[in-house]
Structures are given as C-alpha cells and as structure tokens.
Design a protein around this motif. Sequence first.
Motif, PDB file in Angstrom:
ATOM      1  N   UNK A  54      39.256 -27.055   3.933  1.00  0.00           N
ATOM      2  CA  UNK A  54      39.826 -27.283   2.604  1.00  0.00           C
ATOM      3  C   UNK A  54      38.745 -27.258   1.519  1.00  0.00           C
ATOM      4  N   UNK A  55      37.616 -27.895   1.779  1.00  0.00           N
ATOM      5  CA  UNK A  55      36.564 -28.025   0.773  1.00  0.00           C
ATOM      6  C   UNK A  55      35.553 -26.876   0.766  1.00  0.00           C
ATOM      7  N   UNK A  56      35.255 -26.328   1.941  1.00  0.00           N
ATOM      8  CA  UNK A  56      34.168 -25.347   2.041  1.00  0.00           C
ATOM      9  C   UNK A  56      34.574 -24.039   2.707  1.00  0.00           C
ATOM     10  N   UNK A  57      35.858 -23.914   3.053  1.00  0.00           N
ATOM     11  CA  UNK A  57      36.322 -22.710   3.741  1.00  0.00           C
ATOM     12  C   UNK A  57      36.192 -21.463   2.879  1.00  0.00           C
ATOM     13  N   UNK A  58      35.950 -20.356   3.547  1.00  0.00           N
ATOM     14  CA  UNK A  58      35.829 -19.058   2.886  1.00  0.00           C
ATOM     15  C   UNK A  58      36.893 -18.152   3.475  1.00  0.00           C
ATOM     16  N   UNK A  59      37.694 -17.527   2.609  1.00  0.00           N
ATOM     17  CA  UNK A  59      38.735 -16.610   3.072  1.00  0.00           C
ATOM     18  C   UNK A  59      38.111 -15.224   3.239  1.00  0.00           C
ATOM     19  N   UNK A  60      38.235 -14.692   4.444  1.00  0.00           N
ATOM     20  CA  UNK A  60      37.735 -13.340   4.719  1.00  0.00           C
ATOM     21  C   UNK A  60      38.866 -12.511   5.325  1.00  0.00           C
ATOM     22  N   UNK A  61      38.823 -11.231   5.050  1.00  0.00           N
ATOM     23  CA  UNK A  61      39.836 -10.320   5.579  1.00  0.00           C
ATOM     24  C   UNK A  61      39.236  -9.549   6.747  1.00  0.00           C
ATOM     25  N   UNK A  62      39.971  -9.536   7.859  1.00  0.00           N
ATOM     26  CA  UNK A  62      39.560  -8.753   9.018  1.00  0.00           C
ATOM     27  C   UNK A  62      39.792  -7.279   8.680  1.00  0.00           C
ATOM     28  N   UNK A  63      38.732  -6.452   8.688  1.00  0.00           N
ATOM     29  CA  UNK A  63      38.897  -5.053   8.278  1.00  0.00           C
ATOM     30  C   UNK A  63      39.829  -4.246   9.193  1.00  0.00           C
ATOM     31  N   UNK A  65      42.534  -5.589  11.120  1.00  0.00           N
ATOM     32  CA  UNK A  65      43.923  -6.054  11.115  1.00  0.00           C
ATOM     33  C   UNK A  65      44.434  -6.424   9.727  1.00  0.00           C
ATOM     34  N   UNK A  66      43.547  -6.498   8.762  1.00  0.00           N
ATOM     35  CA  UNK A  66      43.880  -6.912   7.390  1.00  0.00           C
ATOM     36  C   UNK A  66      44.336  -8.377   7.325  1.00  0.00           C
ATOM     37  N   UNK A  67      44.174  -9.094   8.416  1.00  0.00           N
ATOM     38  CA  UNK A  67      44.575 -10.494   8.450  1.00  0.00           C
ATOM     39  C   UNK A  67      43.524 -11.339   7.725  1.00  0.00           C
ATOM     40  N   UNK A  68      43.996 -12.342   6.961  1.00  0.00           N
ATOM     41  CA  UNK A  68      43.090 -13.264   6.284  1.00  0.00           C
ATOM     42  C   UNK A  68      42.754 -14.426   7.197  1.00  0.00           C
ATOM     43  N   UNK A  69      41.492 -14.801   7.225  1.00  0.00           N
ATOM     44  CA  UNK A  69      41.050 -15.936   8.031  1.00  0.00           C
ATOM     45  C   UNK A  69      40.232 -16.873   7.155  1.00  0.00           C
ATOM     46  N   UNK A  70      40.416 -18.154   7.381  1.00  0.00           N
ATOM     47  CA  UNK A  70      39.637 -19.169   6.686  1.00  0.00           C
ATOM     48  C   UNK A  70      38.509 -19.576   7.631  1.00  0.00           C
TER      49      UNK A  70
END
Length: 164
Positions: A54-63, A65-70
């Motif tokens: 919640x405080x330090x997570x970074x949202x990245x997209x898997x190239x 699958x295009x899925x977003x991961x925190x």
Amino acid sequence: MNGFAAEQTFQRLVHNCHKIKTFKLPTSKELINIAISTNIGKRRIISAVPYLHKEFGIIVRNPKTEQLNNIIDWEQIPSTVILDLIFGIDAIVNICGYVVAVDVTANPESVKDKVAKLSRLKPMWSKLGIDQACACLVTDTESPNLWLILKSVIRSQQVISISI
C-alpha cells in the motif's frame, strides 16, 4: 502523547545526550536478508507485506501478458520502516560499547506486550549485532537520567521495560 510523539521525544533525548552513541543501520536489503534467515522473520515479512504494498508498492506491467502487478522494491523502503515493521525496533543506540534496541511507546498498557514481542524477535535482532533490547515507556519530554536508565538495560539478562 501518542506513539509518534513518544518516538520523536525519545530520539530528541538521545540526540541531546552526548554519552549515547548512534548505530549505523544496515541497508534495507540487508535487513530483509537477515529477517528472511529466521522463521519468525519470514512470518513478520508476510504480515508486513500488505502495508508495504500500500505504501511502497510499484505497479509494473508484465510485457508478455500485459497483466499489472504490484511489486515491492525493498531497496526503496527506508531502513527505519523495515526496522520498525519487521524487527519491532524504533531506535538502536550504543551504550558503553553495547548495542541496545528500543521499542518506544506512550501506552503503559502495551509495555508488557512489547517486551514479549522483543523477546520473541531476538533471533532477528541479535543477527544485527544488537546485544540487548528494551521497551521504553515515554511519559515525559525530559529525562536527565536517560543514559543511566539505558545503561541499566545492558546489565539485564533479558528484555526489560524502562520508563522515561
């Protein structure tokens, strides 16, 4: 006084007492590696992950699958946050060559629980080079005897509670 105010008061008192020396904190990555090396540390990390996302997570997209991961970039989290959330320590000081971990509180009802928690977490904090730990109840903004009070901690054979 709330917990944050108690921690700030304790830090100010330590800063103003020239007999009390500081302790160089390991990096965030080093703290996580130490925590991972113990079973209790692994459990503490798991319980801290929701807050850290919640405080330090970074949202990245898997190239692919295009899925977003925190994800959590542990190196971006301040060492003091990891020390508090995972090790249960608010401050580390050096008294006469002994390294003392302190968990600060303003709530007299929580002191006993903090002593028990620090006792359970000894496998982790001892790997940091910490010799002893205490729970510190802060009830006043002044303590002319802080050095003597903390010196009593190094003589103890167990985690104890102190009041300032």
